[in-house]
Design an enzyme around this catalytic site. Structure first.
Site, mmCIF file in Angstrom:
data_model
loop_
_atom_site.group_PDB
_atom_site.id
_atom_site.type_symbol
_atom_site.label_atom_id
_atom_site.label_comp_id
_atom_site.label_asym_id
_atom_site.label_seq_id
_atom_site.Cartn_x
_atom_site.Cartn_y
_atom_site.Cartn_z
ATOM 1 N N ARG A 1 10.453 2.780 16.895
ATOM 2 C CA ARG A 1 9.330 3.552 17.412
ATOM 3 C C ARG A 1 9.766 4.979 17.718
ATOM 4 O O ARG A 1 10.944 5.276 17.852
ATOM 5 C CB ARG A 1 8.829 2.947 18.731
ATOM 6 C CG ARG A 1 8.729 1.457 18.735
ATOM 7 C CD ARG A 1 7.992 0.963 19.952
ATOM 8 N NE ARG A 1 6.641 1.494 19.947
ATOM 9 C CZ ARG A 1 5.680 1.090 20.783
ATOM 10 N NH1 ARG A 1 5.945 0.174 21.700
ATOM 11 N NH2 ARG A 1 4.486 1.607 20.718
ATOM 12 N N GLN A 2 8.788 5.851 17.905
ATOM 13 C CA GLN A 2 9.093 7.151 18.496
ATOM 14 C C GLN A 2 8.393 7.200 19.848
ATOM 15 O O GLN A 2 7.180 6.981 19.933
ATOM 16 C CB GLN A 2 8.608 8.303 17.600
ATOM 17 C CG GLN A 2 9.024 9.668 18.170
ATOM 18 C CD GLN A 2 8.780 10.829 17.215
ATOM 19 O OE1 GLN A 2 7.858 10.795 16.424
ATOM 20 N NE2 GLN A 2 9.616 11.852 17.285
ATOM 21 N N GLU B 1 0.837 -1.199 0.000
ATOM 22 C CA GLU B 1 0.000 0.000 0.000
ATOM 23 C C GLU B 1 0.875 1.254 0.000
ATOM 24 O O GLU B 1 0.383 2.348 0.222
ATOM 25 C CB GLU B 1 -0.934 0.014 1.210
ATOM 26 C CG GLU B 1 -1.807 -1.225 1.318
ATOM 27 C CD GLU B 1 -2.987 -1.013 2.257
ATOM 28 O OE1 GLU B 1 -3.784 -0.101 2.009
ATOM 29 O OE2 GLU B 1 -3.101 -1.771 3.227
ATOM 30 N N ARG C 1 5.127 2.844 -1.372
ATOM 31 C CA ARG C 1 6.007 2.990 -2.516
ATOM 32 C C ARG C 1 7.250 2.102 -2.423
ATOM 33 O O ARG C 1 7.979 2.156 -1.429
ATOM 34 C CB ARG C 1 6.459 4.449 -2.651
ATOM 35 C CG ARG C 1 5.397 5.370 -3.232
ATOM 36 C CD ARG C 1 5.804 6.811 -3.151
ATOM 37 N NE ARG C 1 5.913 7.254 -1.771
ATOM 38 C CZ ARG C 1 4.870 7.589 -1.019
ATOM 39 N NH1 ARG C 1 3.646 7.551 -1.474
ATOM 40 N NH2 ARG C 1 5.060 7.964 0.234
ATOM 41 N N ALA D 1 1.877 2.693 8.344
ATOM 42 C CA ALA D 1 1.317 3.709 7.452
ATOM 43 C C ALA D 1 2.156 4.983 7.514
ATOM 44 O O ALA D 1 2.532 5.448 8.590
ATOM 45 C CB ALA D 1 -0.125 4.015 7.849
ATOM 46 N N ALA E 1 4.077 3.490 12.365
ATOM 47 C CA ALA E 1 3.389 4.448 11.499
ATOM 48 C C ALA E 1 3.956 5.846 11.680
ATOM 49 O O ALA E 1 4.186 6.297 12.805
ATOM 50 C CB ALA E 1 1.897 4.444 11.812
#
Lengths: 402, 402, 402
Positions: free
Chosen positions: C378-379, C268, C270, C311, C327
């Site tokens: 992660r952040q 989903e 690039r 995402a 994400a």
């Protein structure tokens, strides 16, 4: 009262002078002849106007011919109106052919395109009824458009690069255009589809609708430059402007009307309505440049030369030349950005007219950095802080300006 | 044994009553007649079902006519099954025409659409063989679909807004549909393409495949409302629901089946399967609303009214009304969010039923804020902290509920 | 001098041996016959080459037949060249039919595809002039391509999975291909469109251009596996490789040439040129995998098995198996990533060959974590810090390797 066949270019010149000398005559800022698609159900509704050629502050002689051809076929042209639109009639074509006579033979290839249009219309008129399929439009000023034809000629002016982005009056254009279903280049009224749905579907004849929109796509009307690439026609709306050398990839990219590029740009992200991107810049995959309707407080965003917008970045302020916005970060008008003393001094070097006091730590709102050159926006991955430094991208200062 | 021509509307009413009085009769929750596309290679495989009209908990009289028309042409309808599908035969059409006789003349425009379908089928049957091109399907309950026709009638129910999103049983639908190559509206078996590749390619006749998928696109089957716009048909899958006034832009947007909008929404991002967005909301460019299969722990995400999802934001929790998720940030179930005392008090005002203790600094997991109204999610650009505050967007509280 | 009809498979074998024994003969690494689209204006320009079949290090007997068929129809094949391309002539076809004679009858279905191509060409030659519509190309080595046909046969090798991604020499390919307007499967010269714009538009015959690009789309040439889905043909460029089971959604996704998947992958986002994604991985909505031309310092990115890219995440480094990028975050070569002692020890377990000292707090640059297994990036939403921990996704270590 028909125009008599004009025999020489000298006579043509005199004819034009006579036409233009009439009382109240105004040279049109734009004019052109288009083929229109009319409603399948409501034939008086014009769904699309296709121009083989438009004129934008140019070719006033041809305009005079078309105006005279209309007048001598019984039409009244109101020069006090902002625009005028007429059906193209056989009589008008005959008149125009008579007036253009000295140029008919040499009108081919790149020469005398307006005459070529008339020649082709004359050929068509010989074979079939013109009906109300063709229209001629004159804009006597760049006012809010009143007709579909006027909206389209303005979109052409933008997309062909004959008018600068943001320079054309499109007020109310959305209200004038019909929302239609596009089957390839052909627009359908939604109501006509509804009325014929049962018959079309049961007979396996339902058209393959590719979009439902008021606007067509850029590639339905515009032939781009040889070095321009658009990998998906859905990605560029009619009214966008693409400078030669621009490439539009098919991932998350999109260029709206009245937006585009002023140099060779790699576009893998969104250029919203009113946004402009300069030569040598790169709009990374999924990068968003906000438009006047989406978070910029109405300030259109201009991106300078040689700028890099990282993948999935968001930019809501104008940027000068040689800037970088790192992948995944958002720089909006209200975003607070920290710049160290050393970096701010380097940034000042490429923004000589920027009169800013340099502290040990400097905190700016995004809007305060709008249009500045050579800034690299980052997020410190140890602290989460949005910072800026001097980018490593070249900024060419115009010596004459400073 | 054929149905005798019914002469009056009174007689029609009696006829229906008699049909419905038969032993075991069940009114179908859904029914319709479709034209089917069959496999080029395996004609028994149904690749697509195109409905000019579907009935969803409505028009039970027409259902009775079609059932009687089948029965009287020799078919046995099993009312104990969850669904039944039959070929449409000449005999069935003759029967249905006889039964619908009192309505034939007035069946046009918006009136008596089921009768219009039968009329058109009768016209077609006069000109050509019906073969096995047409099928009639009845769902006697909303169970897991057993046939391609049943899957399609359910997708139509969703896309036409006749059934609410998430309300229809689509269990196993993926297993029933064939994966096919779509050439415009026409589906091709991949194996047929393989077997004919050499001939098609050498003769310049290879079809222009636009997608390979089990599902068709929304616009292949559905005519949207006059004020709905879909700028790229690839962006909306059949089975999506678009409330009138919704606009789907062509950048990074996408609306999957069983997902969509319940009001006028601007869509420039992804609405994953099972996600629903409310009236007046704006899904910004590249914004992602996660679906049940992509990171929400199976909890479907509903976005309320008047919500703004910023460009390239990611939302994995339901949001109430009037919320904002800032551009570029991700709010997932596990995301920790800090809210100050003052802001939490303001947020409580628009969430009167939310019983939460207010501390000086309040830390929530995203999932604890699910469905709350009026929250503005941000990332503090000085500290990298994800914070929330009362948004400036309006929240209309329903006085009756509180 | 024509080839005499060969009567037995034994004789065929001898014939091949004789052809291959000729002085300087080289077995081609690739060969095939294609139908070409030539310029509407410049017929000597080849705009596209459509291969019903390509051979890549295989079927050397068929290659020998085609070479002999050319030689015996008067062509000179230069085996010292890296590639050779010829028009397919009637004489060549007659020769090839004579040589393939023992296989003609059984060449159908999956058997003897090269013979099927010759049979179909013979059938076409019976009905019409072959003109210069068909071409045969041989690559004697994988050097930089010199012709459009050579570029296309290499793109086919990648897209059909006959050659591994990144393994084929495509140097200079962009310079060889023409930039054309694609009307479905048919390429048009932009100059031809310009010259005919007035006539086409006034007659309502302007073609519906779907893209302007040097490359066609994958689905214009390639039939994917039965379990592969591509929801929008614009999203996959010719030269991409999609392993069976790959799904490409229509939102922000895109797969460039010389990039793709080596297992069933949900796409989903690039996949930029040169990027490769492994089995069981998931490229989330809007996720960007950077390519060699977009921020990876020229290091191509390989994503391992069972990886989840969230995402709108951005990945600029290779990842091992079982990794997660959350994400909305970006992990680039220079991104600093903090790993706690406990988590680093767990990560080491699934990277037994990684010789790294474990401190209380460990700070790595993204590039130092390239290719490592089982990392979850992660952040921290409380501090904005980019951290990494052991992911909960399975990493299957190959016992033989460690």
């Amino acid at each position: 009262m028909a125009i008599e066949k004009i025999e020489t270019k000298e006579a043509f010149k005199s004819f034009i002078e006579k036409v233009e000398a009439q009382d109240g005559y105004r040279k049109p800022v734009a004019f052109g002849i288009c083929r229109v698609d009319r409603g399948q159900k409501n034939r008086d509704k014009i769904l699309q106007a296709v121009f083989p050629l438009i004129n934008w502050n140019e070719n006033f002689g041809s305009a005079a011919v078309l105006i005279a051809a209309l007048q001598d076929s019984g039409e009244k042209v109101d020069f006090t109106a902002s625009e005028q639109v007429f059906d193209v009639s056989d009589a008008m074509i005959v008149n125009a052919v008579a007036a253009f006579n000295p140029y008919l033979a040499e009108a081919e290839g790149d020469a005398h395109k307006n005459v070529q249009v008339i020649k082709e219309l004359a050929r068509i008129a010989d074979c079939e009824e013109l009906d109300d399929n063709f229209r001629v439009v004159f804009l006597f000023e760049d006012a809010a458009p009143q007709s579909v034809e006027a909206v389209y000629i303005k979109l052409y002016a933008l997309s062909l690069g004959k008018a600068a982005l943001r320079s054309v009056n499109l007020n109310g254009a959305f209200g004038i255009l019909q929302n239609v279903a596009w089957f390839g280049n052909e627009p359908f009224e939604l109501d006509w589809l509804r009325e014929n749905e049962i018959e079309l579907k049961l007979n396996g004849a339902y058209p393959e609708i590719e979009s439902v929109d008021k606007f067509p796509r850029y590639l339905q009307h515009i032939i781009p430059a040889d070095n321009t690439r658009i990998l998906d026609s859905a990605k560029v709306r009619m009214g966008a402007q693409l400078h030669p050398g621009t490439t539009v990839m098919p991932g998350a990219s999109y260029i709206n009307f009245n937006a585009g590029t002023t140099g060779a740009v790699m576009v893998e992200g969104r250029i919203s309505s009113s946004a402009i991107v300069g030569p040598g810049s790169d709009v990374g995959g999924g990068a968003s440049i906000l438009g006047v309707l989406s978070g910029t407080n109405g300030n259109p965003v201009t991106i300078g030369e040689n700028v890099l917008l990282g993948a999935n970045s968001v930019t809501g302020i104008p940027l000068g030349d040689g800037c970088i916005v790192d992948a995944g970060i958002a720089i909006l008008e209200g975003t607070k950005v920290v710049i160290s003393k050393a970096e701010l001094e380097k940034i000042k070097e490429v923004n000589p007219s920027w009169d800013v006091a340099v502290e040990d730590e400097n905190i700016f709102k995004g809007v305060e950095l709008a249009g500045k050159n050579g800034i690299h926006f980052r997020q410190n991955s140890m602290t989460g802080q949005i910072i800026a430094m001097r980018s490593r991208r070249e900024v060419k200062l115009n010596a004459e300006l400073h």
